[in-house]
Design a protein around this motif. Structure first.
Motif, short mmCIF file in Angstrom:
data_model
loop_
_atom_site.label_atom_id
_atom_site.label_comp_id
_atom_site.label_asym_id
_atom_site.label_seq_id
_atom_site.Cartn_x
_atom_site.Cartn_y
_atom_site.Cartn_z
N GLU A 4 0.83 -1.21 0.00
CA GLU A 4 0.00 0.00 0.00
C GLU A 4 0.87 1.26 0.00
OE1 GLU A 4 -2.65 -0.46 3.34
OE2 GLU A 4 -4.16 -1.46 2.07
N ILE A 39 2.19 1.82 -3.57
CA ILE A 39 1.13 2.37 -4.42
C ILE A 39 0.93 3.85 -4.12
CG2 ILE A 39 -1.35 2.29 -4.87
CD1 ILE A 39 -1.19 -0.74 -4.51
N LEU A 48 3.90 5.88 -5.53
CA LEU A 48 3.83 6.03 -6.98
C LEU A 48 2.82 7.10 -7.37
CD1 LEU A 48 3.98 2.28 -8.07
CD2 LEU A 48 5.76 4.00 -8.40
N LEU A 49 1.64 7.04 -6.74
CA LEU A 49 0.61 8.04 -7.04
C LEU A 49 1.05 9.42 -6.59
CD1 LEU A 49 -2.22 8.56 -8.13
CD2 LEU A 49 -3.13 7.99 -5.86
N LEU A 98 5.85 6.10 -14.14
CA LEU A 98 5.23 5.90 -12.84
C LEU A 98 3.80 5.42 -12.97
CD1 LEU A 98 6.52 9.08 -10.95
CD2 LEU A 98 7.23 6.71 -10.57
N PHE A 99 3.09 5.92 -13.97
CA PHE A 99 1.71 5.47 -14.20
C PHE A 99 1.68 3.99 -14.59
CE2 PHE A 99 -2.04 4.94 -16.98
CZ PHE A 99 -3.02 5.24 -16.07
N TRP A 129 3.93 1.72 -13.81
CA TRP A 129 4.24 0.97 -12.60
C TRP A 129 3.02 0.88 -11.68
CZ3 TRP A 129 9.05 -0.57 -9.98
CH2 TRP A 129 10.12 -0.67 -10.88
N LEU A 130 2.32 2.00 -11.55
CA LEU A 130 1.14 2.03 -10.67
C LEU A 130 0.07 1.06 -11.16
CD1 LEU A 130 -0.43 3.38 -8.32
CD2 LEU A 130 -1.25 5.06 -9.98
N GLY A 139 -0.71 -2.25 -9.26
CA GLY A 139 -2.05 -2.23 -8.70
C GLY A 139 -2.89 -3.43 -9.11
#
Length: 226
Positions: free
Chosen positions: A20, A23, A26-27, A58-59, A61-62, A66
């Motif tokens: 968590e 995540i 990254l966001l 990064l998006f 990876w997210l 996720g």
């Protein structure tokens, strides 16, 4: 119907909190870089030249990270209309079949993810059309770089390990691409865990059940209030 994930034991809770946190980081980094670029562009007529590329990475990876987390905590949406029409034993059998098909698909995806990433890291891709039968010689692509992203640390080690001592001017591509095999491997692990959880509980599925019905009921209730 979904067998919800509940961390048990200190190690499971620590891993859950770590996932968590990753995540959230990254966001948060995506938001921070984008905000900084907007401020620089409109207030100082400047920009982080690597900002857009980093945000896209990064998006990615997210999203990939996720997906595995979603399997773990049963967050993925799905249709359970057929499951609702059959008996409990049939529901369990269908859920296990669905999980097995998902696992086979992810194993195929894992092979493809490795085969795509491996040459960028100087490793060999697997042989075999569907399932790996060994390793085949691949053209070393370890010298491929990102467009603009600088290397913040470990540049010397990266050059010596993956580029035969040759200098990198930008971040090598295998670093951001690493999320492909790693993320899909996490998905495989999470689906196996979820399948075992469903089998032991004697019920559940990989999806969130009755999500659509709940949404419809909420809208209907709001309309009645109006």
């Amino acid at each position: 119907m979904s067998a919800k994930y509940t961390p048990s034991g200190p190690i499971s809770r620590a891993i859950h909190e770590l996932e968590e946190t990753v995540i959230a980081l990254l966001l948060g980094l995506m938001t921070l870089v984008t905000f900084a670029n907007v401020v620089l562009r409109y207030a100082f007529s400047s920009q982080l030249i690597w900002g857009l590329e980093l945000t896209l990475i990064l998006f990615a990876w997210l999203v990939i990270f996720g997906i595995s987390y979603g399997f773990k905590v049963t967050m993925h949406l799905g249709v359970d209309a057929v499951l609702a029409l059959v008996s409990k034993p049939a529901q369990l059998a269908m859920a296990l079949i669905g999980a097995a098909v998902t696992l086979v698909y992810l194993l195929l995806l894992l092979k493809g993810a490795w085969d795509y990433w491996a040459p960028f890291a100087g490793f060999n891709a697997t042989s075999g059309h569907w399932f790996p039968t060994g390793f085949a010689d691949s053209r070393d692509q370890g010298w491929y770089e990102t467009e603009q992203i600088p290397i913040p640390f470990l540049q010397g080690w990266l050059e010596a390990t993956f580029n035969m001592g040759e200098a990198y001017e930008k971040m090598p591509r295998f670093v951001p691409y690493f999320i492909l095999p790693f993320g899909v491997l996490l998905m495989v692990i999470r689906v196996i865990e979820a399948t075992l959880r469903i089998y032991r509980a004697g019920e559940g599925s990989l999806i969130v059940s009755h999500e659509a019905e709940d949404a419809v009921e909420q809208v209907a209730a709001m309309n009645k209030e109006d």
